[in-house]
Each structure stands twice: as structure tokens, then as C-alpha cells.
Design a protein around this motif. Structure first.
Motif, PDB file in Angstrom:
ATOM      1  N   PHE A 162      31.275  30.937  44.078  1.00  0.00           N
ATOM      2  CA  PHE A 162      31.841  30.084  43.026  1.00  0.00           C
ATOM      3  C   PHE A 162      33.308  29.787  43.354  1.00  0.00           C
ATOM      4  CE2 PHE A 162      28.437  32.525  40.954  1.00  0.00           C
ATOM      5  CZ  PHE A 162      27.706  31.507  40.353  1.00  0.00           C
ATOM      6  N   PRO A 163      33.825  28.631  42.898  1.00  0.00           N
ATOM      7  CA  PRO A 163      35.236  28.320  43.142  1.00  0.00           C
ATOM      8  C   PRO A 163      36.114  29.482  42.665  1.00  0.00           C
ATOM      9  CG  PRO A 163      34.150  26.471  42.047  1.00  0.00           C
ATOM     10  CD  PRO A 163      33.149  27.579  42.120  1.00  0.00           C
ATOM     11  N   GLY A 164      37.091  29.851  43.486  1.00  0.00           N
ATOM     12  CA  GLY A 164      38.034  30.917  43.102  1.00  0.00           C
ATOM     13  C   GLY A 164      37.571  32.306  43.481  1.00  0.00           C
ATOM     14  N   ASP A 165      36.316  32.460  43.883  1.00  0.00           N
ATOM     15  CA  ASP A 165      35.841  33.800  44.274  1.00  0.00           C
ATOM     16  C   ASP A 165      36.655  34.324  45.455  1.00  0.00           C
ATOM     17  OD1 ASP A 165      33.862  33.902  42.400  1.00  0.00           O
ATOM     18  OD2 ASP A 165      32.177  33.683  43.783  1.00  0.00           O
ATOM     19  N   ASP A 166      36.962  35.605  45.436  1.00  0.00           N
ATOM     20  CA  ASP A 166      37.625  36.243  46.578  1.00  0.00           C
ATOM     21  C   ASP A 166      36.791  37.481  46.922  1.00  0.00           C
ATOM     22  OD1 ASP A 166      39.419  36.961  48.529  1.00  0.00           O
ATOM     23  OD2 ASP A 166      40.847  37.875  47.141  1.00  0.00           O
ATOM     24  N   LEU A 167      35.547  37.230  47.295  1.00  0.00           N
ATOM     25  CA  LEU A 167      34.584  38.330  47.447  1.00  0.00           C
ATOM     26  C   LEU A 167      34.859  39.131  48.710  1.00  0.00           C
ATOM     27  CD1 LEU A 167      31.326  36.459  46.358  1.00  0.00           C
ATOM     28  CD2 LEU A 167      32.957  37.733  44.945  1.00  0.00           C
ATOM     29  N   GLU A 169      33.253  41.931  51.300  1.00  0.00           N
ATOM     30  CA  GLU A 169      31.933  42.400  51.714  1.00  0.00           C
ATOM     31  C   GLU A 169      31.651  43.805  51.173  1.00  0.00           C
ATOM     32  OE1 GLU A 169      29.255  41.171  52.567  1.00  0.00           O
ATOM     33  OE2 GLU A 169      28.269  43.059  53.067  1.00  0.00           O
ATOM     34  N   GLU A 170      32.699  44.635  51.109  1.00  0.00           N
ATOM     35  CA  GLU A 170      32.472  46.033  50.675  1.00  0.00           C
ATOM     36  C   GLU A 170      32.114  46.147  49.192  1.00  0.00           C
ATOM     37  OE1 GLU A 170      35.370  44.869  51.895  1.00  0.00           O
ATOM     38  OE2 GLU A 170      37.114  45.799  50.931  1.00  0.00           O
ATOM     39  N   TRP A 171      32.198  45.027  48.453  1.00  0.00           N
ATOM     40  CA  TRP A 171      31.808  45.057  47.033  1.00  0.00           C
ATOM     41  C   TRP A 171      30.626  44.139  46.732  1.00  0.00           C
ATOM     42  CZ3 TRP A 171      33.162  48.985  44.343  1.00  0.00           C
ATOM     43  CH2 TRP A 171      34.398  49.584  44.518  1.00  0.00           C
ATOM     44  N   ASN A 172      29.933  43.694  47.781  1.00  0.00           N
ATOM     45  CA  ASN A 172      28.843  42.730  47.558  1.00  0.00           C
ATOM     46  C   ASN A 172      27.468  43.330  47.822  1.00  0.00           C
ATOM     47  OD1 ASN A 172      30.548  40.631  46.990  1.00  0.00           O
ATOM     48  ND2 ASN A 172      30.504  39.784  49.060  1.00  0.00           N
ATOM     49  N   ASP A 173      26.479  42.782  47.124  1.00  0.00           N
ATOM     50  CA  ASP A 173      25.052  42.887  47.463  1.00  0.00           C
ATOM     51  C   ASP A 173      24.545  44.321  47.606  1.00  0.00           C
ATOM     52  OD1 ASP A 173      25.213  40.124  47.427  1.00  0.00           O
ATOM     53  OD2 ASP A 173      25.695  40.036  49.557  1.00  0.00           O
ATOM     54  N   GLY A 174      23.553  44.493  48.479  1.00  0.00           N
ATOM     55  CA  GLY A 174      22.872  45.787  48.630  1.00  0.00           C
ATOM     56  C   GLY A 174      21.385  45.611  48.377  1.00  0.00           C
ATOM     57  N   SER A 175      20.585  46.553  48.897  1.00  0.00           N
ATOM     58  CA  SER A 175      19.123  46.436  48.779  1.00  0.00           C
ATOM     59  C   SER A 175      18.593  47.048  47.484  1.00  0.00           C
ATOM     60  CB  SER A 175      18.445  47.128  49.965  1.00  0.00           C
ATOM     61  OG  SER A 175      18.713  46.403  51.134  1.00  0.00           O
ATOM     62  N   LYS A 273      38.703  41.726  39.084  1.00  0.00           N
ATOM     63  CA  LYS A 273      40.027  42.330  38.953  1.00  0.00           C
ATOM     64  C   LYS A 273      40.822  41.562  37.906  1.00  0.00           C
ATOM     65  CE  LYS A 273      43.306  43.820  42.252  1.00  0.00           C
ATOM     66  NZ  LYS A 273      43.135  44.244  43.588  1.00  0.00           N
ATOM     67  N   ILE A 274      41.544  42.277  37.060  1.00  0.00           N
ATOM     68  CA  ILE A 274      42.368  41.624  36.042  1.00  0.00           C
ATOM     69  C   ILE A 274      43.836  41.815  36.409  1.00  0.00           C
ATOM     70  CG2 ILE A 274      43.014  41.570  33.588  1.00  0.00           C
ATOM     71  CD1 ILE A 274      40.233  42.657  32.929  1.00  0.00           C
ATOM     72  N   ARG A 275      44.609  40.731  36.400  1.00  0.00           N
ATOM     73  CA  ARG A 275      46.054  40.848  36.678  1.00  0.00           C
ATOM     74  C   ARG A 275      46.727  41.316  35.389  1.00  0.00           C
ATOM     75  NH1 ARG A 275      45.041  35.487  39.298  1.00  0.00           N
ATOM     76  NH2 ARG A 275      44.746  35.985  41.491  1.00  0.00           N
ATOM     77  N   ASN A 389      40.957  32.208  34.227  1.00  0.00           N
ATOM     78  CA  ASN A 389      41.019  32.337  35.695  1.00  0.00           C
ATOM     79  C   ASN A 389      42.426  32.640  36.220  1.00  0.00           C
ATOM     80  OD1 ASN A 389      38.310  31.909  35.802  1.00  0.00           O
ATOM     81  ND2 ASN A 389      38.448  29.727  36.295  1.00  0.00           N
ATOM     82  N   GLU A 390      43.440  32.290  35.414  1.00  0.00           N
ATOM     83  CA  GLU A 390      44.813  32.582  35.806  1.00  0.00           C
ATOM     84  C   GLU A 390      45.032  34.090  35.935  1.00  0.00           C
ATOM     85  OE1 GLU A 390      47.287  30.452  32.997  1.00  0.00           O
ATOM     86  OE2 GLU A 390      49.057  31.560  33.715  1.00  0.00           O
ATOM     87  N   TYR A 391      44.214  34.850  35.235  1.00  0.00           N
ATOM     88  CA  TYR A 391      44.468  36.303  35.135  1.00  0.00           C
ATOM     89  C   TYR A 391      43.397  37.153  35.817  1.00  0.00           C
ATOM     90  CZ  TYR A 391      47.547  34.509  31.530  1.00  0.00           C
ATOM     91  OH  TYR A 391      48.521  33.792  30.866  1.00  0.00           O
ATOM     92  N   ILE A 392      42.376  36.531  36.358  1.00  0.00           N
ATOM     93  CA  ILE A 392      41.292  37.347  36.937  1.00  0.00           C
ATOM     94  C   ILE A 392      40.909  36.839  38.327  1.00  0.00           C
ATOM     95  CG2 ILE A 392      40.298  37.937  34.682  1.00  0.00           C
ATOM     96  CD1 ILE A 392      38.039  35.903  35.276  1.00  0.00           C
ATOM     97  N   VAL A 393      40.305  37.717  39.107  1.00  0.00           N
ATOM     98  CA  VAL A 393      39.703  37.278  40.368  1.00  0.00           C
ATOM     99  C   VAL A 393      38.445  38.106  40.630  1.00  0.00           C
ATOM    100  CG1 VAL A 393      41.288  38.714  41.739  1.00  0.00           C
ATOM    101  CG2 VAL A 393      40.095  36.813  42.826  1.00  0.00           C
ATOM    102  N   HIS A 394      37.373  37.408  40.979  1.00  0.00           N
ATOM    103  CA  HIS A 394      36.097  38.101  41.245  1.00  0.00           C
ATOM    104  C   HIS A 394      36.138  38.601  42.687  1.00  0.00           C
ATOM    105  CE1 HIS A 394      33.520  36.253  37.859  1.00  0.00           C
ATOM    106  NE2 HIS A 394      34.761  35.865  37.642  1.00  0.00           N
ATOM    107  N   ASN A 395      36.030  39.915  42.892  1.00  0.00           N
ATOM    108  CA  ASN A 395      36.008  40.370  44.289  1.00  0.00           C
ATOM    109  C   ASN A 395      34.739  41.123  44.682  1.00  0.00           C
ATOM    110  OD1 ASN A 395      36.624  42.861  43.182  1.00  0.00           O
ATOM    111  ND2 ASN A 395      38.820  42.649  43.578  1.00  0.00           N
ATOM    112  N   GLY A 396      33.748  41.152  43.809  1.00  0.00           N
ATOM    113  CA  GLY A 396      32.456  41.731  44.174  1.00  0.00           C
ATOM    114  C   GLY A 396      31.345  41.010  43.446  1.00  0.00           C
ATOM    115  N   SER A 397      30.199  40.895  44.083  1.00  0.00           N
ATOM    116  CA  SER A 397      29.093  40.161  43.476  1.00  0.00           C
ATOM    117  C   SER A 397      27.759  40.695  43.967  1.00  0.00           C
ATOM    118  CB  SER A 397      29.217  38.680  43.875  1.00  0.00           C
ATOM    119  OG  SER A 397      28.124  37.944  43.382  1.00  0.00           O
ATOM    120  N   ALA A 398      26.820  40.849  43.071  1.00  0.00           N
ATOM    121  CA  ALA A 398      25.487  41.313  43.484  1.00  0.00           C
ATOM    122  C   ALA A 398      24.458  40.927  42.437  1.00  0.00           C
ATOM    123  CB  ALA A 398      25.489  42.831  43.663  1.00  0.00           C
TER     124      ALA A 398
END
Ligand SMILES: C=CC1=C(C)c2cc3[nH]c(cc4nc(cc5[nH]c(cc1n2)c(C)c5CCC(=O)O)C(CCC(=O)O)=C4C)c(C)c3C=C
Ligand SMILES: [Fe+2]
Length: 417
Positions: A162-167, A169-175, A273-275, A389-398
Motif C-alpha cells: 500500500f502507498p506509504g508502507d515501509d515493510l 522483511e523481518e516483520w512480514n508473512d510466514g507459513s 509504528k506510531i511517531r 498517516n502523518e503519525y504512523i508507518v506500517h513496517n510489518g504485514s501478514a
């Protein structure tokens, strides 16, 4: 939702829970005495301990519509094997261990030999089960790992970027995902730690995130918990006691996809993450316009009561929408037809060495019947223009498909492997 989750455990419920059926007991005066003995035999003198138990077996897994406990450990695993039988064995072992821990019992041999390591790691010995819940699911990679792509539901796709994502790898996905929640952090940690230990060799940990909310003790009234931005978070959730709504929005229905998932649900996790430092310097009016709700009451802007229905058409004296169009609530709500069940927790993880600021945020967890129709369009709207969005950034997704509930004598994921 089962009676046990809804209310305190009655003596009869406690008996049923431990497999003491009516055939073995006449529930009259004598029966009740014997019931008391049985319960206090299992729990020591204190029957209150029985109230700390969530039933492991049921139509749906625990930890989805279960009212959120105080603590969470959310763990994602990679598979270390391509052998389905080995994974099946692990699921059986995890089922046995989760059942025991749900009932506040030690895992495995309770009288270990002096010459070998004990089965149970021991930090929950003597502790109440504290409403511990275990929720299991599988991600898209699981089907690739085991070459069973034909069993993969069509809605189980890795989420788009998604726009703005800063994912990272160490916080993404998994089986495989395991969610453990409890009203005591040590009990919850014991739960996840022992599943990790049992899984060694078959699975390896990809990422693990803990989370917390205000405890039931600090808010006995059970009002909506506040997130780290100081706002009530969860107000707009659908009512988990409304079965029809849960069937519409949360539980996968017959015909939605493969049969093995009917009665299950999709779990989406986002580490956000919340600033907090920047947020703490913003004016109250900006904060309230960011969420579209008042900070203290949690009510929609212009209203007094937290649970007043959102009216996105309402205008202020200048003819502007009372709830700003780019506010988080307005965008997440959309036309109100597609909802999700949020079960998020706050997290703090020490210092972010890159920024020198606190690493804190929201472990966003949501359950939905179909992520492609519910979460994805919602997050697209939020990613494009949410004031938050000014205050948050998504850094993991699954994303994971969580199994339906487990029947007695069965094991997690039985319909799938
Ligand atoms: C795509 C889904 C969502 C993400 C990601 C998300 C992140 C996020 N949310 C908050 C805080 C609040 N969210 C609130 C409401 C709300 N949020 C979503 C979805 C996502 N949030 C929904 C569906 C709703 C409900 C909308 C409705 O129909 O009413 C609120 C308001 C109170 C409430 O209803 O819970 C707050 C506060 C944060 C801090 C955050 C990321 C860090
Ligand atoms: Fe939100």
C-alpha cells in the motif's frame, strides 16, 4: 460464543469441561458435593481458578470473538520441512499442549526424570490459566512449502504493497501463525514459548511480537481500551454477540472457499509504528480531527456518547463535514457495509536505534470473512489520504487463514492436512 466465554464458569460448566458427564454424576445435592470435590481437586481450594478457563474445543477457534485479554504474543513461523506427515504430527502435539495449557495444566510428563530436561518449561506452574487462548492459522507460503496449492483459498493472497508502507522483511508473512492471548503476560509467554519449543525442527520462528492493553484490573468496568495515542480504540467494532453479523463479516461461510476453512476466519496483522513524540506535540483539535472522534469520550465529533452512530453527512456551522472526510474514522468506515473485527494491541520495543526514538505502536490484528472485500479496500482508502498517516508507518504485514474450531478428539487443521 460459548457460555464459558460469555459468563463466569458454573460448577456444571466446569464439570463438562473436564469430561465429567451427566452419566457419571447425578446433579442433585450429592452430585453437587461430588462436583465440588472434583473441581477443587483439580484447582486446589479456589474455584475461582475455573473461571479463568476458556474452552479449547468449539465451533470456532478461541481468540477471535473472545473479548481481548490483556496480553498477546503473535508469532509467525517458517516451515523447515516439506513432509506433510511431520506437520500433521506437530499440529497434533500443539493441540495437546494448547488444550493442557488452556486448562492450566502442565504439558507432558509432570514428574520428569532428574536426568532429562522437563517437558514443561515451568514458569506457569501454580499459576491460573488466566483465560489463555490459542489461535492457529496458515499463510499463503504454507501451501507452496507443502505443494498443496490446490487447497489454497483464492482470498489467501499476500497483501499488496500500500502507498506509504515501509515493510521490513523481518516483520512480514510466514507459513504458520500462532496467536496466544492471556490476562497475565507470564502465562501468555509460557504458552507461546512451549509451542516454539515443541515445534523445533519442524518450524522456526520468523517473527514474534508481543502486545498489551490496559489490564482488566485497572479498568474493572471493561470500557473501550485506549491506544498509545490516548484515544479509545475498538468502539466501531461489530458486536461479537450478534451471530448473524459475525457470520456476515467474520466467519468464513460454507461455499466461500474450500470446506476446510468453513467456520474459520482470515487474520491480518500489521505492525504499525506510531511517531509518539510528534503526536504528543500536536494540538488536541488536530488530534480529534485526525480520528474524527473526541479524545475523552470517544464520541464522534459533535456528539456526546461514544456509541452514537456515525453520521458522515452531518455538517458544522460552516457547512463543512462535522467528521472530516480525511479523518481515520470516516475513511475506515466508508459506506459502512464492509466491516472488520479489530483485536489490536499496543506494543513498545525499546529504542529505535535508527531514529533515537521510542519504538512503539500498534500491533494491528483484524479478523474478517474475506480480506479482498473487507481489509484491502479499507486499507487502500486509508493509505491514500488518512490524516493519521502523518503519525504512523506500517513496517510489518501478514495474512493467514485461521482454522475453524477443533472438535474433541481432533486436532488443529485436521480438515486441511
Ligand atoms: C485497514 C484497517 C485499519 C487500520 C490499519 C487501522 C489502523 C489504526 N487505527 C487506529 C486507531 C483507531 N481506529 C479507529 C477506528 C477504525 N479503524 C479501522 C480500521 C483500521 N485501523 C476501522 C474499521 C475503524 C472503525 C470505523 C467505523 O466504522 O467506525 C478509531 C476510532 C474508534 C474505533 O472505532 O475504534 C481509532 C482511535 C490506529 C492508532 C491505527 C494505527 C496505528
Ligand atoms: Fe483504526
Amino acid at each position: 460464543m460459548s457460555k464459558l466465554e460469555n459468563s463466569k464458569v458454573s460448577r456444571r460448566d466446569a464439570l463438562k469441561l473436564f469430561g465429567v458427564g451427566s452419566a457419571g454424576l447425578i446433579i442433585g445435592a450429592t452430585g453437587l458435593n461430588r462436583a465440588n470435590e472434583k473441581v477443587s481437586g483439580l484447582f486446589g481450594a479456589n474455584r475461582a481458578e475455573a473461571e479463568e478457563i476458556l474452552p479449547f474445543y468449539g465451533k470456532h477457534q478461541q481468540g477471535i470473538i473472545t473479548p481481548a485479554q490483556d496480553f498477546i504474543y503473535l508469532a509467525s513461523f517458517n516451515l523447515e520441512t516439506k513432509d506433510i506427515q511431520e506437520v500433521k504430527n506437530l499440529f497434533k502435539e500443539w493441540t495437546k499442549a494448547s488444550l493442557a495449557m488452556s486448562e492450566g495444566k502442565e504439558i507432558g510428563n509432570t514428574s520428569p526424570l532428574l536426568s532429562s530436561p522437563p517437558d514443561d518449561t515451568g514458569e506457569a506452574i501454580g499459576l491460573n490459566p488466566m483465560k489463555i487462548s490459542f489461535t492457529f492459522g496458515v499463510g499463503p507460503q504454507f501451501f507452496e512449502d507443502l505443494s498443496i496449492q490446490h487447497k489454497k483459498p483464492s482470498s489467501l493472497k499476500n497483501l499488496p504493497y500500500f502507498p506509504g508502507d515501509d515493510l521490513k522483511e523481518e516483520w512480514n508473512d510466514g507459513s504458520i501463525v500462532v496467536q496466544v492471548c492471556a490476562n497475565d503476560q507470564q502465562v501468555a509467554f509460557h504458552g507461546i514459548r512451549n509451542l516454539i519449543r515443541i515445534g523445533r525442527g519442524t518450524v522456526s520462528l520468523k517473527w514474534i511480537q508481543h502486545g498489551f492493553q490496559r489490564s482488566a484490573k485497572s479498568d474493572p468496568s471493561g470500557s473501550t481500551p485506549r491506544n498509545l495515542m490516548g484515544f479509545k480504540d475498538g468502539t466501531g467494532n461489530p458486536d461479537v454477540k450478534n451471530d448473524q453479523l459475525m457470520n456476515e463479516q467474520v466467519w468464513v461461510q460454507n461455499g466461500d472457499g474450500p470446506n476446510w476453512l468453513t467456520g474459520g476466519s482470515y487474520l491480518i496483522a500489521r505492525r504499525i509504528k506510531i511517531r509518539v513524540e510528534e503526536w504528543d506535540r500536536s494540538a488536541l483539535k488536530d488530534q480529534e480531527h485526525t480520528f474524527g472522534r473526541h479524545r475523552i469520550s470517544g464520541a464522534p465529533i459533535g456528539e456526546k456518547d461514544e456509541f452514537t452512530n456515525l453520521d458522515l453527512k452531518k455538517k458544522d456551522i460552516n457547512g463543512q463535514p462535522m467528521i472530516p472526510r480525511d479523518s481515520h474514522t470516516a475513511l475506515a468506515h466508508g459506506d459502512g457495509k464492509m466491516r472488520i473485527l479489530r483485536r489490536s494491541y499496543s506494543y513498545t520495543d525499546g529504542l529505535d536505534n535508527q531514529t533515537g526514538k521510542i519504538d512503539a505502536g500498534l500491533l494491528f490484528v483484524s479478523f474478517q470473512r474475506d480480506p479482498l472485500k473487507q481489509f484491502v479496500p479499507m486499507q487502500n482508502r486509508l493509505a491514500q489520504m488518512d490524516k493519521l498517516n502523518e503519525y504512523i508507518v506500517h513496517n510489518g504485514s501478514a495474512i493467514f487463514a485461521c482454522f475453524p474450531g477443533v472438535k474433541k478428539g481432533s486436532y488443529i487443521g485436521e480438515g486441511l492436512i
